[in-house]
Design an enzyme around this catalytic site. Structure first.
Site, mmCIF file in Angstrom:
data_model
loop_
_atom_site.group_PDB
_atom_site.id
_atom_site.type_symbol
_atom_site.label_atom_id
_atom_site.label_comp_id
_atom_site.label_asym_id
_atom_site.label_seq_id
_atom_site.Cartn_x
_atom_site.Cartn_y
_atom_site.Cartn_z
ATOM 1 C CB CYS A 78 -1.317 6.281 11.247
ATOM 2 S SG CYS A 78 -2.286 6.339 9.596
ATOM 3 N N PRO B 134 1.231 7.466 -0.159
ATOM 4 C CG PRO B 134 1.727 9.288 1.219
ATOM 5 C CD PRO B 134 1.108 8.045 1.246
ATOM 6 C CB ALA C 153 -0.827 0.076 1.025
ATOM 7 C CB SER D 280 7.004 8.749 3.283
ATOM 8 O OG SER D 280 5.714 8.205 3.892
ATOM 9 C CE LYS D 281 4.655 4.021 6.951
ATOM 10 N NZ LYS D 281 3.926 5.237 6.577
#
Length: 451
Positions: A389, A272, A269, A274-275
């Site tokens: 989160c 956006p 997933a 970042s990971k």
């Protein structure tokens, strides 16, 4: 503030609030869409103010709606035309939060109502705005506190009632109040050095030279922004992709996964991104990351960002993370699952109003499907991170137990260097961060493996 012919500032804010609600866009993306159609010399000044309005109205929406519903008597703001409801929220916010003179706030709203609706609706709104102006919020809250303490907390701190009940049960009353307070404080910014282009020490020196004071954090390539003269997004190094803005707990995920250069990694997933981007930097652009997401638009935004950051080992795939399969298995998997976002209220206050019990059940079903699919894509001996989160045990520890008992994954012992441990019988083996304790998003991480 006139932006162009017959479009007022209040209309711009109401348009953005409507997009946030109807399309479930973030405040930032809603404003981007609205401002594509806005011109005029006041455009940039208005954009900053509009963002503040939308952000604060979403943050304080429960309190704003409490004021409106108290004077509506018999009906509710939710029963009104959605656009009209948002105009009333803007007027209430201006009078009770920004302390705009009531006559000015009312007049600007009435002008839009006359333009968009009709005279009878304008008359109704005018009477309502006068009642809103005279409404004694503190007195009403005091009465509410005597009658229903949980509802009082929900209104006073502007959180959904289910969330207030949940955190009281999870953390106890006093600590729940601290979390509610913390969610309403200004967002804390963290910056991560893009180690493909620089290192954290050089970044810290550069930021200091440009008036940005920072502190080290438990995550080695991340700095906490303490204060600044110029917003970090206006600095050259940001525009050159030498650092990104990323929450502290979010940036911990890639370190827990610890991908090695040359490995094959799957992000189920990704947007956006970042990971994904962090993992690519840790892998020194060697090996391959397959980044899957169901949103084509968000993948295209990732593609642009990858160019800026100098990332070359990521392959973007438009697919559903519940069902995507590749021919070969992966060494490591990142599953940062879509969730209720109940740990991000300080950063994205609009998500507070998007979830109820049924929607949370549906998203847990998606999370479990993705855990099953992660297992199928992982090679024997491979490792994965599961993160959300969310503050909720049913999206976090209960899903890890599901992965162990029903899917066949095993929970690995990982020496988390900071944060808190979690709940249930696996609590001592998982990671939790809390907004009020760690000054970042509330967050959950578990590291699992396939035997």
């Amino acid at each position: 503030m006139e932006l162009f012919y017959r479009v007022s500032f209040q209309e711009v804010v109401a348009d953005a609030l409507s997009l946030v609600e109807e399309r479930e866009l973030s405040s930032k993306h809603a404003l981007e869409r609205v401002f594509r159609k806005v011109a005029g010399k006041d455009r940039e000044k208005a954009r900053g103010l509009a963002h503040a309005y939308v952000f604060e109205i979403e943050k304080w929406r429960a309190k704003i709606d409490f004021i409106i519903n108290s004077v509506l008597k018999g009906s509710k703001v939710e029963d009104l035309d959605p656009y009209l409801a948002n105009l009333l929220r803007i007027g209430t916010f201006e009078i009770h939060f920004r302390k705009v003179p009531p006559a000015i706030a009312t007049d600007s709203i009435i002008r839009v109502v006359k333009e968009r609706f009709d005279f009878s609706r304008a008359k109704f709104v005018n009477a309502l705005m006068h009642s809103i102006e005279k409404f004694d919020v503190e007195r009403a809250l005091k009465r509410l506190k005597e009658r229903d303490r949980v509802e009082w907390l929900s209104v006073r701190f502007s959180h959904p009632r289910w969330y207030v009940e949940y955190v009281i049960e999870l953390l106890g009353y006093d600590e729940a109040v601290r979390l509610l307070l913390s969610n309403n404080r200004p967002q804390r910014y963290y910056v991560r050095a893009n180690t493909l282009k620089t290192d954290v020490d050089s970044l810290r020196d550069y930021l200091e030279e440009n008036g940005v004071r920072t502190a080290l954090t438990p995550v080695p390539d991340v700095l906490k922004v303490l204060d600044y003269k110029t917003p970090v997004t206006r600095l050259d190094w940001y525009k050159e992709g030498k650092f990104v803005i990323q929450d502290l707990a979010s940036a911990y995920v890639a370190h827990v996964l610890a991908p090695e250069p040359g490995e094959r990694v799957l992000d189920l997933a990704a947007a956006p991104g970042s990971k994904t981007f962090h993992a690519a930097a840790l892998m020194e652009n060697k090996g391959e990351i397959v980044a899957v997401d169901y949103s084509y638009d968000r993948l295209m935004r990732m593609k642009e960002k990858m160019k800026l950051l100098g990332i070359k080992n990521v392959k973007l795939v438009h697919a559903d993370g519940q069902s995507f399969r590749d021919k070969a298995k992966f060494d490591r998997i990142i599953l940062d699952a879509p969730c209720s976002s109940s740990g991000t209220y300080r950063q994205f206050p609009e998500v507070k109003w998007r979830f109820d019990g049924d929607k949370i059940k549906r998203i847990i079903s998606v999370q479990r499907n993705m855990l099953r699919n992660a297992y199928e894509n992982l090679r024997d001996g491979g490792e994965m991170t599961y993160s959300t989160c969310s503050i909720r045990v049913d999206e976090d520890e209960e899903n890890v137990l599901f992965a162990i008992e029903k899917v066949g994954l095993e929970l690995l012992d990982y020496d988390f260097s900071w944060g808190d441990r979690g709940f249930l019988e696996i609590g001592d083996k998982v990671f939790r961060a809390w907004t009020h304790r760690h000054d970042c998003n509330s967050f959950f991480i578990a590291k699992m493996g396939k035997g």
